[in-house]
Design an enzyme around this catalytic site. Structure first.
Site, PDB file in Angstrom:
ATOM      1  N   HIS A 110       0.826  -1.215   0.088  1.00  6.62           N
ATOM      2  CA  HIS A 110       0.199  -0.033   0.046  1.00  6.62           C
ATOM      3  C   HIS A 110       0.995   1.247  -0.269  1.00  6.62           C
ATOM      4  CE1 HIS A 110      -3.595   2.389   0.672  1.00  6.62           C
ATOM      5  NE2 HIS A 110      -2.753   3.081   1.701  1.00  6.62           N
ATOM      6  N   GLY A 144     -10.281  -6.059   6.857  1.00  6.96           N
ATOM      7  CA  GLY A 144     -10.879  -4.822   6.755  1.00  6.96           C
ATOM      8  C   GLY A 144     -10.031  -3.939   5.554  1.00  6.96           C
TER       9      GLY A 144
HETATM   10  C1  GAR Z   1       1.469   0.397  -6.328  1.00 12.24           C
HETATM   11  O1  GAR Z   1       2.092   1.457  -6.397  1.00 12.24           O
HETATM   12  C2  GAR Z   1       0.670  -0.054  -5.104  1.00 12.24           C
HETATM   13  O2  GAR Z   1       1.218   0.500  -4.133  1.00 12.24           O
HETATM   14  C3  GAR Z   1      -0.843   0.493  -5.526  1.00 12.24           C
HETATM   15  O3  GAR Z   1      -0.959   0.126  -6.649  1.00 12.24           O
HETATM   16  C4  GAR Z   1       0.023   0.097  -7.243  1.00 12.24           C
HETATM   17  C5  GAR Z   1       0.354  -0.758  -8.307  1.00 12.24           C
HETATM   18  O4  GAR Z   1       1.690  -0.895  -9.394  1.00 12.24           O
HETATM   19  N1  GAR Z   1      -1.782  -0.196  -4.575  1.00 12.24           N
HETATM   20  C6  GAR Z   1      -2.851   0.570  -3.941  1.00 12.24           C
HETATM   21  O5  GAR Z   1      -3.015   1.735  -4.181  1.00 12.24           O
HETATM   22  C7  GAR Z   1      -3.608  -0.109  -3.403  1.00 12.24           C
HETATM   23  N2  GAR Z   1      -4.832   0.519  -2.540  1.00 12.24           N
HETATM   24  P1  GAR Z   1       1.581  -1.783 -10.493  1.00 12.24           P
HETATM   25  O6  GAR Z   1       0.249  -1.908 -11.154  1.00 12.24           O
HETATM   26  O7  GAR Z   1       2.489  -0.847 -11.389  1.00 12.24           O
HETATM   27  O8  GAR Z   1       2.429  -2.886  -9.768  1.00 12.24           O
END
Ligand code: GAR
Length: 209
Positions: A110, A144
């Protein structure tokens, strides 16, 4: 034996890619046995196909209940005989039945220092809030929203001239080593959950005590 990982990704899939490469070059003693997306057009699926890794789209059907959808996701994980599920940009909340079927086997990355800014648009909310430092968190998934026991975090400074884009990019750069480290611990069987806390076994020995 190498651990078997399923990676769930809704979008770009750069984490899925990084994990495929880490497994291939031996930095992670694991094998990606499935890249799963809820969106058929997700680039994560293309990346998996290009790398020769099994990929699957499990999209939620119109009118499908969340529990029925969760059952189909769980079935995919069980069919792949995955030991761990890594949520890497999977933009859906998983329900109780899924999480309880895989106790402390589901990890999420996250883009904030939890428990600050759970949920969507964490970098934008950190910027708007005026925090001086934010970062990323790898945690076990519970029922959660971004609320499960924290495995690892990395701190990222917020600069005065940051935009959502520059801050998001700085956080993302910190995410790759943080997720890799957490998974190295997980696949080595070094993580134990005690209440809200995750204990990293042998950590004290590693610190020379
Ligand atoms: C990442 O930065 C991750 O932290 C975020 O999505 C991105 C996926 O990157 N996740 C969230 O925001 C979850 N709430 P990617 O598709 O390049 O692997």
């Amino acid at each position: 034996m190498r651990a078997r990982l399923a990676v769930f990704a809704s979008g770009a899939g750069t984490h899925a890619q990084a994990l495929i490469e880490a497994c291939r070059d031996g930095r992670l003693a694991a094998e990606i046995v499935l890249v799963l997306s809820d969106r058929p057009e997700a680039p994560a699926l293309d990346r998996a196909r290009a790398a020769g890794v099994p990929s699957l789209c499990v999209a939620r059907r119109a009118g499908e209940s969340r529990s029925a959808y969760d059952r189909r996701l769980l079935r995919a994980v069980l069919d792949a005989r995955a030991d761990f599920v890594v949520l890497a940009g999977f933009m859906r909340l998983l329900g109780r039945s899924f999480v309880q079927a895989l106790p402390w086997r589901v990890l999420n990355i996250h883009p904030s220092l939890l428990p600050a800014f759970p949920g969507l648009d964490a970098p934008a909310r950190a910027l708007a809030h005026g925090v001086r430092y934010t970062g990323c968190t790898v945690h076990f998934v519970d029922e959660g929203m971004d609320s499960g026991p924290i495995i690892h975090q990395a701190v990222v400074p917020v600069r005065p001239d940051d935009t959502v884009e520059t801050l998001t990019a700085r956080i993302k750069a910190a995410e790759y080593p943080a997720l890799l480290q957490a998974l190295q611990w997980a696949v080595a069987g070094r993580l134990r959950v005690e209440g809200r806390r995750v204990v990293i076994l042998d950590e004290l020995e590693g610190m020379g005590t």
